[in-house]
Design an enzyme around this catalytic site. Structure first.
Site, mmCIF file in Angstrom:
data_model
loop_
_atom_site.group_PDB
_atom_site.id
_atom_site.type_symbol
_atom_site.label_atom_id
_atom_site.label_comp_id
_atom_site.label_asym_id
_atom_site.label_seq_id
_atom_site.Cartn_x
_atom_site.Cartn_y
_atom_site.Cartn_z
ATOM 1 N N TYR A 32 0.832 -1.200 0.000
ATOM 2 C CA TYR A 32 0.000 0.000 0.000
ATOM 3 C C TYR A 32 0.870 1.254 0.000
ATOM 4 O O TYR A 32 0.591 2.223 -0.689
ATOM 5 C CB TYR A 32 -0.938 0.015 1.217
ATOM 6 C CG TYR A 32 -1.932 1.156 1.135
ATOM 7 C CD1 TYR A 32 -3.166 0.979 0.524
ATOM 8 C CD2 TYR A 32 -1.615 2.425 1.623
ATOM 9 C CE1 TYR A 32 -4.061 2.017 0.402
ATOM 10 C CE2 TYR A 32 -2.505 3.479 1.495
ATOM 11 C CZ TYR A 32 -3.727 3.278 0.895
ATOM 12 O OH TYR A 32 -4.608 4.317 0.765
ATOM 13 N N PHE A 92 -7.683 21.579 -24.564
ATOM 14 C CA PHE A 92 -7.969 20.154 -24.667
ATOM 15 C C PHE A 92 -9.196 19.885 -23.792
ATOM 16 O O PHE A 92 -9.382 20.527 -22.762
ATOM 17 C CB PHE A 92 -6.791 19.256 -24.253
ATOM 18 C CG PHE A 92 -7.160 17.813 -24.462
ATOM 19 C CD1 PHE A 92 -7.295 17.311 -25.746
ATOM 20 C CD2 PHE A 92 -7.471 16.989 -23.391
ATOM 21 C CE1 PHE A 92 -7.740 16.011 -25.958
ATOM 22 C CE2 PHE A 92 -7.903 15.691 -23.598
ATOM 23 C CZ PHE A 92 -8.036 15.199 -24.885
ATOM 24 N N THR A 93 -9.998 18.906 -24.212
ATOM 25 C CA THR A 93 -11.311 18.681 -23.591
ATOM 26 C C THR A 93 -11.248 18.546 -22.065
ATOM 27 O O THR A 93 -11.862 19.327 -21.343
ATOM 28 C CB THR A 93 -11.960 17.435 -24.207
ATOM 29 O OG1 THR A 93 -11.052 16.344 -24.089
ATOM 30 C CG2 THR A 93 -12.279 17.656 -25.692
ATOM 31 N N ASP A 96 1.449 20.514 -20.099
ATOM 32 C CA ASP A 96 0.779 19.245 -20.323
ATOM 33 C C ASP A 96 1.798 18.402 -21.094
ATOM 34 O O ASP A 96 2.032 18.620 -22.285
ATOM 35 C CB ASP A 96 -0.502 19.462 -21.133
ATOM 36 C CG ASP A 96 -1.253 18.164 -21.367
ATOM 37 O OD1 ASP A 96 -0.618 17.092 -21.332
ATOM 38 O OD2 ASP A 96 -2.477 18.224 -21.602
ATOM 39 N N LYS A 122 -0.103 7.881 -23.281
ATOM 40 C CA LYS A 122 0.278 8.200 -24.661
ATOM 41 C C LYS A 122 1.775 7.928 -24.849
ATOM 42 O O LYS A 122 2.163 6.785 -25.024
ATOM 43 C CB LYS A 122 -0.064 9.659 -24.974
ATOM 44 C CG LYS A 122 -1.541 9.904 -25.248
ATOM 45 C CD LYS A 122 -2.361 9.989 -24.007
ATOM 46 C CE LYS A 122 -3.726 10.590 -24.235
ATOM 47 N NZ LYS A 122 -4.540 10.607 -23.018
ATOM 48 N N ARG A 163 -13.334 15.419 -33.743
ATOM 49 C CA ARG A 163 -12.660 16.487 -33.006
ATOM 50 C C ARG A 163 -13.132 17.800 -33.622
ATOM 51 O O ARG A 163 -12.420 18.483 -34.340
ATOM 52 C CB ARG A 163 -11.135 16.368 -33.103
ATOM 53 C CG ARG A 163 -10.542 15.165 -32.404
ATOM 54 C CD ARG A 163 -10.304 15.293 -30.913
ATOM 55 N NE ARG A 163 -11.430 15.118 -30.035
ATOM 56 C CZ ARG A 163 -11.330 14.746 -28.752
ATOM 57 N NH1 ARG A 163 -10.157 14.481 -28.206
ATOM 58 N NH2 ARG A 163 -12.381 14.655 -27.986
ATOM 59 N N PHE A 189 -19.009 14.779 -25.951
ATOM 60 C CA PHE A 189 -18.657 13.935 -27.102
ATOM 61 C C PHE A 189 -18.506 12.461 -26.739
ATOM 62 O O PHE A 189 -18.706 11.592 -27.568
ATOM 63 C CB PHE A 189 -17.352 14.442 -27.742
ATOM 64 C CG PHE A 189 -16.190 14.453 -26.794
ATOM 65 C CD1 PHE A 189 -15.996 15.516 -25.920
ATOM 66 C CD2 PHE A 189 -15.299 13.390 -26.743
ATOM 67 C CE1 PHE A 189 -14.936 15.516 -25.019
ATOM 68 C CE2 PHE A 189 -14.236 13.379 -25.857
ATOM 69 C CZ PHE A 189 -14.061 14.445 -24.980
HETATM 70 N N1 F0G Z 1 -3.981 16.133 -22.116
HETATM 71 C C1 F0G Z 1 -3.961 15.766 -23.404
HETATM 72 C C2 F0G Z 1 -3.218 16.594 -24.393
HETATM 73 C C3 F0G Z 1 -4.647 14.608 -23.809
HETATM 74 O O1 F0G Z 1 -4.617 14.260 -25.091
HETATM 75 C C4 F0G Z 1 -5.349 13.848 -22.852
HETATM 76 C C5 F0G Z 1 -6.097 12.661 -23.241
HETATM 77 C C6 F0G Z 1 -5.342 14.279 -21.516
HETATM 78 C C7 F0G Z 1 -4.633 15.424 -21.192
HETATM 79 C C8 F0G Z 1 -6.098 13.550 -20.454
HETATM 80 O O2 F0G Z 1 -5.464 12.379 -20.114
HETATM 81 O O3 F0G Z 1 -7.051 10.584 -20.841
HETATM 82 O O4 F0G Z 1 -5.118 10.114 -19.305
HETATM 83 O O5 F0G Z 1 -7.074 11.376 -18.491
HETATM 84 N N2 F0G Z 1 -6.368 12.416 -24.438
HETATM 85 C C9 F0G Z 1 -7.032 11.232 -24.956
HETATM 86 C C10 F0G Z 1 -7.156 11.342 -26.451
HETATM 87 C C11 F0G Z 1 -8.292 10.859 -24.259
HETATM 88 O O6 F0G Z 1 -7.783 10.447 -27.029
HETATM 89 O O7 F0G Z 1 -6.642 12.279 -27.050
HETATM 90 P P1 F0G Z 1 -6.227 11.048 -19.650
#
Ligand code: F0G
Length: 462
Positions: free
Chosen positions: A77, A129-130, A220, A263, A387, A454
């Protein structure tokens, strides 16, 4: 044969040890699956998908070393040995002092947004970014796009379309005052712009600007190793630097970073948050136990942290990066040769189709990029992602649609998963959808979730 003489090809720096069968479907099966999924590729079952280009997130193939690392998970843990390996890898390759694991990127985004944004503050960034923007807004911040104008033009071939326009930052400070700016939110290879890189010159200038105004600069780092490759390739003075050296230098101009390790880092799950300032770290370390887990696991199993520590080291190898980005470019060049409109130049993780140019007869409110993703799936079972206007969501204050200039369908390439032959199949399917473009009809949204719509929205044909 004659023209082959003297040719020396260059291939992926690995061979395949384990394979996973792909599923093929009939057009009738795909029609049914798409209707059931409300024309949203996020709602398809992966059993109904042939080549899955939804995302490069968590979909990469791990190496034999990483799988061996999984067997060395220390599932304590507290104080797992794998945490210390992860901490050392982030310190070595990214250069930050204090490291917290998180379950994935948005876990880290949540924490940094909560701690570093005061309600009413502005967060300037190089295109939204979303999930990043959603967490900034949940923390009471307002995101402001300060990316260079070229980033919003799919046809511009600017080599660093991820750069921030410092004049836009100056204008924001002049309008709101420096104390109303939470921090600069700078992403490597900007996802929504088409995987476009930020130059070293730009981050150096941003560092100087931040110091002048007493404003922090956070990264990021999700696809920052890919960003380093583009600097090596395109920026004067960096051709003889390794990806690892460039990555480390780049991070050195920032105050900290959050990471979706799913990624660049070649793992199926994981993330981290790292900063240099101890007081900030202390606050984050305190919050992490509420939302992610103890500060030495942050929602990850020990084995996940081990795979991640190994993946970080693999991700910065020059030959890995060359083959990864080379494959994306291979697909992009096939499409370009056939005159199919894509975002220029081809970015790091994906080829982005310009849906407005596919379907000039559709209004943006008819979701052309969503239509294109649906048509591609119907044609061949290939899954891509919208997108455009659906991803952009609504302004939380006015309730109006955000209407982005870019209306794109993303063909996202997982790392070390598909072959060149798969890329040929993808390109041919895109070509057949392009040839049938005049027949495509728009969509209407029939279900709209409140956050990040989305992912779960449903549509029907007009
Ligand atoms: N920042 C960027 C630039 C991203 O592309 C993503 C995720 C995140 C933050 C969030 O990270 O998914 O680990 O919580 N992008 C994915 C995509 C979902 O398909 O582009 P996460």
């Amino acid at each position: 044969m004659g023209q082959q003489f003297g040719r020396r090809s260059w291939a992926e720096p690995w061979k395949i040890k384990m394979v996973e069968p792909l599923v093929t479907t009939t057009r009738g099966q795909r029609e049914r699956a798409l209707l059931e999924a409300g024309f949203n590729t996020f709602l398809l079952r992966s059993d109904d998908v042939y080549i899955d280009l939804l995302t490069d997130s968590g979909t990469s193939a791990m190496s034999d070393r990483q799988w061996a690392g999984m067997m060395l998970g220390d599932e304590a843990y507290a104080g797992s040995r794998n945490y210390y390996h992860l901490e050392a890898a982030v310190q070595q390759y990214y250069g930050y002092t204090h490291v917290l694991p998180t379950h994935q990127g948005r876990g880290a985004e949540h924490l940094i947004s909560r701690v570093a944004i005061k309600p009413g503050q502005f967060v300037p960034g190089n295109m939204y970014f979303t999930t990043t923007r959603a967490h900034q807004e949940l923390a009471g911040g307002t995101f402001v796009d300060v990316i260079i104008d070229e980033a919003h033009d799919p046809a511009s071939s600017h080599p660093f379309k991820g750069d921030i326009d410092i004049a836009k930052l100056d204008a924001l400070v002049a309008r709101e005052g420096a104390d109303r700016i939470a921090y600069i939110s700078l992403a490597g290879t900007v996802n929504m712009a088409g995987g476009q890189p930020v130059s070293m010159a730009n981050i150096k200038a941003l560092r100087a600007w931040s110091d002048r105004h007493g404003i922090k600069l956070y990264l990021d780092a999700t696809r920052l190793a890919e960003n380093a490759f583009f600097i090596q390739e395109r920026e004067p003075g960096y051709a003889s630097h390794s990806v690892a050296q460039i990555l480390r230098e780049f991070c050195g101009y920032s105050d900290g970073a959050w990471m979706s390790a799913k990624k660049d880092s070649l793992v199926n799950i994981g993330g981290w948050l790292a900063v240099n300032d101890f007081a900030l770290f202390e606050e984050l370390r305190n919050l992490i136990v509420l939302y992610e887990g103890l500060h030495t696991y942050g929602g990850l199993a020990g084995r996940d942290m081990e795979a991640l520590a190994i993946g970080i080291a693999e991700s910065v190898q020059d030959d890995h990066m060359r083959s990864r980005i080379g494959q994306v470019r291979y697909l992009g060049e096939l499409l370009e040769d056939w005159g199919i409109p894509i975002v220029q130049p081809v970015g790091g993780h994906a080829v982005f189709l310009d849906a407005k140019a596919f379907y000039p007869h559709l209004r943006q409110e008819e979701f052309p990029a969503q239509v294109l993703a649906a048509e591609l799936y119907l044609d061949s079972g290939i899954r891509s992602m919208e997108r455009g206007i659906a991803s952009a969501g609504r302004d939380p204050k006015t309730g109006e649609h955000h209407v982005p200039k870019l209306e794109l369908t993303r063909l996202t390439i997982p790392r070390r998963v598909y072959t060149q032959a798969h890329m040929d199949v993808v390109a041919e399917s895109v070509k057949s959808v392009w040839d049938a473009r005049a027949q495509a009809r728009g969509l209407r949204m029939t279900y709209e979730p409140k956050y990040l719509r989305f992912f779960q929205a449903r549509f029907e044909r007009l």
